[in-house]
Design an enzyme around this catalytic site. Structure first.
Site, PDB file in Angstrom:
ATOM      1  N   GLN A 100       0.814  -1.213   0.000  1.00 24.76           N
ATOM      2  CA  GLN A 100       0.000   0.000   0.000  1.00 24.76           C
ATOM      3  C   GLN A 100       0.846   1.262   0.000  1.00 24.76           C
ATOM      4  O   GLN A 100       2.047   1.244   0.267  1.00 24.76           O
ATOM      5  CB  GLN A 100      -0.932  -0.002   1.208  1.00 24.76           C
ATOM      6  CG  GLN A 100      -0.201  -0.043   2.541  1.00 24.76           C
ATOM      7  CD  GLN A 100      -1.162  -0.124   3.716  1.00 24.76           C
ATOM      8  OE1 GLN A 100      -1.388   0.873   4.396  1.00 24.76           O
ATOM      9  NE2 GLN A 100      -1.720  -1.312   3.952  1.00 24.76           N
ATOM     10  N   GLU A 137       2.581   7.945   8.940  1.00 22.31           N
ATOM     11  CA  GLU A 137       2.438   7.082  10.099  1.00 22.31           C
ATOM     12  C   GLU A 137       3.795   6.630  10.634  1.00 22.31           C
ATOM     13  O   GLU A 137       4.801   6.628   9.926  1.00 22.31           O
ATOM     14  CB  GLU A 137       1.562   5.881   9.783  1.00 22.31           C
ATOM     15  CG  GLU A 137       2.172   4.843   8.862  1.00 22.31           C
ATOM     16  CD  GLU A 137       1.179   3.746   8.506  1.00 22.31           C
ATOM     17  OE1 GLU A 137      -0.038   3.999   8.531  1.00 22.31           O
ATOM     18  OE2 GLU A 137       1.638   2.639   8.190  1.00 22.31           O
ATOM     19  N   ARG A 310      -4.303   0.634  -2.104  1.00 20.61           N
ATOM     20  CA  ARG A 310      -3.720  -0.708  -2.124  1.00 20.61           C
ATOM     21  C   ARG A 310      -3.400  -1.143  -3.550  1.00 20.61           C
ATOM     22  O   ARG A 310      -4.154  -0.859  -4.476  1.00 20.61           O
ATOM     23  CB  ARG A 310      -4.674  -1.713  -1.474  1.00 20.61           C
ATOM     24  CG  ARG A 310      -5.013  -1.373  -0.021  1.00 20.61           C
ATOM     25  CD  ARG A 310      -6.042  -2.325   0.565  1.00 20.61           C
ATOM     26  NE  ARG A 310      -6.395  -1.943   1.934  1.00 20.61           N
ATOM     27  CZ  ARG A 310      -7.332  -1.070   2.259  1.00 20.61           C
ATOM     28  NH1 ARG A 310      -8.044  -0.493   1.285  1.00 20.61           N
ATOM     29  NH2 ARG A 310      -7.573  -0.767   3.508  1.00 20.61           N
TER      30      ARG A 310
END
EC number: 5.3.1.8
Length: 462
Positions: A100, A137, A310
């Site tokens: 992803q 992230e 994805r």
């Protein structure tokens, strides 16, 4: 402080035991959906339940909206609005999860508005852009954790792909070595892939364009014969040393091929950096960077976005065209936010991880009445000894402002403010609003067994 509950998320790649043990949930049978993530969240689609004084039930998002300055602080309110700036999770992957990319800022905004105009529901399975925010992230391992993150140097990609006796691997090698001598005049066989490059590709060096083409070959090839990829990858393992980056990359690809036995996108893992984290080690993944988590349990914190594009290794919706528009094809070493001079440094009982963004930071700590050395912190201090010497010993202070979440991951502990003292056992958490000010985390004198505990502390870096 307010008791807060995690929102469980069940996905095919999750675990049947790890999160259930940490959060003291019933063990799941073989026919039940796997538990993959536990969200501490102010996200609109999954806000965390919380308890107010008097036992009144509410949720984090509603409480922030009702009093943003008290809950998230004036600084965060002015910078981000009346929202939770980050999304904090504990995840556990028993099998590899999707290959992803998270969309970059302008792609996230454009995609979110486009799908809204098309009337695609936010919870629709074919929806790619659930938020208008880019998602950056960071992951901190709570046990040995393996992943593939970002592109490795081209020479490493070629070495691994050439070791695999499979026709798609050979096509990828050809794509990596077929040079473009004039920009805008690609080899004819790659014209279809080149039209999918992002606009920024006009400034890319030729090597980066070749990486894009090889990646495109793998994620757009039709399914292979069942088992052929796994067999070819296992045979390649026999010809490389038993340890080192080549074996780590091949091991990740073998695990992925075992789970997705006809999906050629698993060969993309041979183009990427293998990441093997011990407990307490970390990696930061900015928007645009391709990645796939292979196995393990970890804490994850990110901007308050659920955007995922994805390309393979999944039963969920694939959005290859939009993924390619955000794809960062520059080879680079994975970013460890605990090794940066801009991260607060490790000390005896606390490690902090702070990437160069303003939405979040994370701390992993321990309290222990015996005051013994914590092996995890000791190992990281040794690893970054030169950095420690350069910047000198520091006493790390947890932020005293902004929205904070404290989760007890092992044992028990106490969280103390000027007005309140709360005891937490493993799997329990509290939300600490900005108005509570300074906090101390210490030993729980009434804790079970020995007086010790470990914790995760999510916050803004104010």
């Amino acid at each position: 402080m307010y008791p807060i509950e995690a929102v469980p998320k069940h996905y095919a790649w999750g675990s049947r035991t790890c999160l259930q043990t940490m959060f003291h949930l019933p063990q799941q049978g073989p026919q039940e959906p796997r538990l993959a993530e536990m969200w501490f969240s102010g996200h609109p689609q999954s806000p965390s339940p919380m308890k107010l004084p008097g036992g009144v039930s509410s949720n984090l998002l509603d409480e922030i909206h009702s009093n943003p300055v008290a809950m998230v602080g004036e600084h965060a309110s002015q910078e981000f609005g009346p929202v939770m700036p980050y999304l904090f999770k504990v995840i556990s992957a028993e099998i590899p999860l999707s290959l992803q990319v998270h969309p970059v800022d302008f792609e996230a905004r454009a995609g979110y508005n486009r799908e809204n105009d098309l009337g695609i529901a936010l919870d629709a399975p074919e929806r790619s852009f659930k938020d208008s925010l880019a998602k950056n992230e960071m992951l901190v391992a709570l046990e040995p954790f393996t992943a593939s993150v970002g592109f490795a140097p081209v020479i490493d990609q070629l070495r691994l792909l050439r070791s695999v006796n499979h026709p798609i691997a050979r096509q990828m090698v050809h794509a990596l070595t077929a040079r473009t001598f004039h920009v805008g005049q690609p080899p004819q066989e790659y014209a279809a892939s080149d039209v999918m490059m992002p606009m920024s590709s006009i400034t890319w060096p030729d090597s980066r364009r070749r990486i894009f083409r090889a990646f495109h070959v793998a994620i757009t090839s039709p399914p292979t014969d069942a088992g052929s990829l796994e067999q070819a990858l296992r045979e390649a393992c026999e010809n490389v040393p038993e340890s080192g980056r080549q074996r780590e990359a091949l091991n990740g690809a073998v695990q992925a091929a075992k789970a997705f036995d006809t999906d050629p996108s698993v060969l993309c893992l041979l183009m990427m950096n293998p990441v093997v984290l011990a407990e307490g080690e970390s990696v930061y993944i900015p928007a645009g960077l391709p990645h796939a988590y292979i196995h393990g349990t970890a804490a994850e914190i990110m901007t308050n976005s659920d955007n995922v594009l994805r390309a393979g290794m999944t039963i969920k919706h694939r959005d290859i065209s939009n993924l390619l528009h955000s794809l960062n094809c520059q080879p680079a070493t994975p970013i460890d936010p605990s090794s940066s001079a801009f991260a607060a440094l490790a000390i005896q009982d606390l490690i902090t991880y702070r990437p160069k963004i303003s939405e979040y930071m994370l701390a992993y700590g321990r309290v222990d009445s015996a005051s013994g050395a914590w092996p995890i912190a000791g190992r990281l201090i040794q690893r970054y000894g030169e950095l420690m010497q350069k910047y000198g010993p520091q006493r790390l202070q947890l932020p005293s402002d902004g929205p904070r979440v404290l989760l007890c991951t092992e044992g028990s502990l106490q969280c103390i403010t000027a007005l309140q003292r709360v005891s937490l056992d493993q799997g329990e958490a509290v939300f600490i609003p900005a108005q509570d000010g300074h906090i101390d985390i210490g030993v729980n004198p009434e804790g079970h067994e020995a007086s010790h505990g470990s914790y995760l502390f999510a916050s803004t870096p104010f």
